[in-house]
Design an enzyme around this catalytic site. Structure first.
Site, mmCIF file in Angstrom:
data_model
loop_
_atom_site.group_PDB
_atom_site.id
_atom_site.type_symbol
_atom_site.label_atom_id
_atom_site.label_comp_id
_atom_site.label_asym_id
_atom_site.label_seq_id
_atom_site.Cartn_x
_atom_site.Cartn_y
_atom_site.Cartn_z
ATOM 1 N N HIS A 62 -0.446 -21.504 16.130
ATOM 2 C CA HIS A 62 0.366 -20.527 15.392
ATOM 3 C C HIS A 62 -0.355 -20.148 14.079
ATOM 4 C CE1 HIS A 62 4.459 -19.378 13.520
ATOM 5 N NE2 HIS A 62 3.619 -19.369 12.501
ATOM 6 N N GLU A 63 -0.784 -21.151 13.333
ATOM 7 C CA GLU A 63 -1.451 -20.887 12.047
ATOM 8 C C GLU A 63 -2.788 -20.165 12.245
ATOM 9 O OE1 GLU A 63 -0.032 -21.200 9.148
ATOM 10 O OE2 GLU A 63 1.734 -22.079 10.076
ATOM 11 N N HIS A 111 -2.440 -16.450 12.757
ATOM 12 C CA HIS A 111 -2.311 -15.727 11.480
ATOM 13 C C HIS A 111 -3.693 -15.494 10.871
ATOM 14 C CE1 HIS A 111 1.982 -16.000 11.353
ATOM 15 N NE2 HIS A 111 2.073 -17.272 11.017
HETATM 16 ZN ZN LIG Z 1 3.762 -18.456 10.753
#
Ligand SMILES: [Zn+2]
Length: 233
Positions: free
Chosen positions: A60-61, A64
């Site tokens: 998830h990170e 980004h």
């Molecule tokens: Zn996030």
């Protein structure tokens, strides 16, 4: 595009955060009793937690980071030592305050739309993992019997549920959660994503997830107002 780059410190922050979130998660599920009464089983659960929760958190990170770099920003993962310690302390009491760190984005030319897209790819990565883990649970089921978990643990189905919860939590439209930036960019995209996530949650977890999520949303909005007031964005 600057290219994807990690220095030694960022890699250390990532490794510590992933281990901490997996450990916190394992403590929430096994309890301190589980850790003390069957340390070997706890270790097994810790590994399962790394594979399902740790991967969901870090992918998830990294989503980004990747998309922020694509838009010409520099982006790096920074661990929050206080959040990490708070997470481990609350996990002993059965609550996972999952805030070990986040990707920080540095740029002076990111638009609201780009910021919305940088934000939504995190929860969408968790949604992809939900699909991946459901597929794995069909073709390669793995079941563990652990004394501190009452019923047999279907590892991949568990991973799917956890990633769905990670996506739902992060899509709450309260600053600084991802959902607030998606909501600011495009309300229809936010509503569409939430409907898909809640629909999946009702089927995979329980229809009551909709009520729980609504309650969490109210709490997060109040907390966000108190902590960040009117000066967000
Ligand atoms: Zn996030």
């Amino acid at each position: 595009m600057e290219g994807l780059y990690f220095d030694k410190q960022e890699i250390e922050h990532i490794i510590i955060s992933v281990i901490a979130i997996s450990l916190g998660f394992a403590i929430v599920f096994a309890g301190i009793n589980g850790l003390l009464s069957s340390p070997k089983e706890f270790l097994v659960f810790m590994v399962l937690s790394l594979v399902t929760v740790g991967s969901g958190f870090i992918l998830h990170e990294m989503a980004h980071k990747l998309v922020a770099i694509y838009y010409g920003a520099s982006a790096r993962f920074i661990m929050w030592t206080k959040g990490l310690l708070l997470m481990l302390i609350t996990s002993v009491f059965g609550v996972l305050f999952a805030a070990p760190g986040a990707v920080y984005i540095y740029s002076n030319k990111i638009t609201k739309a780009e910021n919305g897209i940088i934000s939504i790819v995190g929860p969408l990565t968790n949604l992809l993992l939900v699909g991946f883990f459901i597929a794995l649970s069909k073709v390669f089921p793995v079941v563990f019997h652990l004394s501190f978990i009452g019923e047999p643990l279907n590892v991949w189905a568990f991973g799917a549920k956890i990633n769905l919860i990670l996506a739902l939590f992060n899509m709450i439209p309260a600053f600084p959660l991802d959902g607030s930036k998606v909501f600011a960019w495009n309300k229809m995209v936010w509503i569409g994503t939430i409907l898909i996530l809640l629909g999946l949650g009702a089927v995979l977890i329980s229809p009551f997830i909709i009520v729980s999520w609504g309650m969490l949303l109210v709490i997060a909005l109040i907390f966000s107002k108190l902590a960040f007031g009117g000066n967000q964005r």
